[in-house]
Motif scaffolding. Sequence first.
Motif, PDB file in Angstrom:
ATOM      1  N   MET A  85      -5.998   0.244  -3.414  1.00  0.00           N
ATOM      2  CA  MET A  85      -5.484  -0.181  -4.717  1.00  0.00           C
ATOM      3  C   MET A  85      -6.548  -0.133  -5.803  1.00  0.00           C
ATOM      4  O   MET A  85      -6.232   0.054  -6.979  1.00  0.00           O
ATOM      5  N   THR A  86      -7.797  -0.310  -5.420  1.00  0.00           N
ATOM      6  CA  THR A  86      -8.883  -0.311  -6.407  1.00  0.00           C
ATOM      7  C   THR A  86      -9.573   1.045  -6.524  1.00  0.00           C
ATOM      8  O   THR A  86     -10.592   1.172  -7.216  1.00  0.00           O
ATOM      9  N   GLY A  87      -9.021   2.055  -5.853  1.00  0.00           N
ATOM     10  CA  GLY A  87      -9.547   3.412  -5.998  1.00  0.00           C
ATOM     11  C   GLY A  87     -10.662   3.764  -5.049  1.00  0.00           C
ATOM     12  O   GLY A  87     -11.312   4.804  -5.214  1.00  0.00           O
ATOM     13  N   GLU A  88     -10.905   2.928  -4.042  1.00  0.00           N
ATOM     14  CA  GLU A  88     -11.925   3.234  -3.049  1.00  0.00           C
ATOM     15  C   GLU A  88     -11.279   3.903  -1.826  1.00  0.00           C
ATOM     16  O   GLU A  88     -10.098   3.697  -1.532  1.00  0.00           O
ATOM     17  N   ASN A  89     -12.088   4.678  -1.111  1.00  0.00           N
ATOM     18  CA  ASN A  89     -11.630   5.306   0.144  1.00  0.00           C
ATOM     19  C   ASN A  89     -10.341   6.104  -0.033  1.00  0.00           C
ATOM     20  O   ASN A  89      -9.447   6.058   0.824  1.00  0.00           O
ATOM     21  N   ILE A  90     -10.204   6.800  -1.150  1.00  0.00           N
ATOM     22  CA  ILE A  90      -9.012   7.614  -1.384  1.00  0.00           C
ATOM     23  C   ILE A  90      -9.021   8.804  -0.420  1.00  0.00           C
ATOM     24  O   ILE A  90     -10.037   9.482  -0.266  1.00  0.00           O
TER      25      ILE A  90
END
Length: 274
Positions: A190-195
């Motif tokens: 949700m926070t844009g990490e590990n996309i």
Amino acid sequence: MLEKINLQLRPEEIAALNLRELYGQYGYSFYRMSRFEEYDFYADKKDFLTTGKILTFTDINGKLMALRPDVTLSIIKHIKEIPGQVQKFFYDEKIYRVPKNANNFRELSQVGIEFIGALDSKNIHEIIDLAIKSLQILSNGRRYVLDIADAGLIAKFITHNKRAIMKCISGKNIHGLRDLNAPDEIIKLMTGENIPAELEKIKTFYPDIINIDFSAVTNLNYYNGIIFRGFIEGVPDSILSGGQYDNLLHSMGYKYSQAMGFAVYLDSLEAVIN
């Protein structure tokens, strides 16, 4: 001659014709279906419907029937699986449901595509490309974006409080997710990490149009892979939505195929064309 014909058509009808032409150019075949099915068919698949309300009537033989609330379900029911073969359809149909924030049933216009068969990166990119080209046709010069995510990842990481966590995901409520002790993997998505690399790769094709946004994940019963929603400036809700729906396919007896598609909600065009 075509200009004279167009003058007699409503803007949403012209848009539907343009979309149908686009899908035909990509090798999709037009699929026509009945406007109603036996009620029991939809009742058995309520988990896959976006609405729990179904408009019913009794036919002359006393059988309870339903006006179609969903196109994809009807298509999957009536075609046969062909192992090893891809089937590509487009449709231009009416559905009957209670729209969001409404209190009564409406007849709604919907155009869309269904891809049934083996889904590889090339096929997925073609469907995403068609979704973006559809938004371009509908936008009337306004800005448009496509939000994409992976419903399968969210389903994989949810271990508790599914309904509450999904509500927080839809509302982009990170604090709520933390209060619910949602898995760290979900919060990072949700926070844009590990996309995922696959989503990043898709975004590179249209970096100014595609957003990776996991709040786009809504119905985990219906979708199990890449999902997306299309928005046009000035329209308050998504005008296009779709994704991979293998779960639905397998629940209806398909053993070897995968499926992906999207629908365009033509009734939402009023804000764009006026």
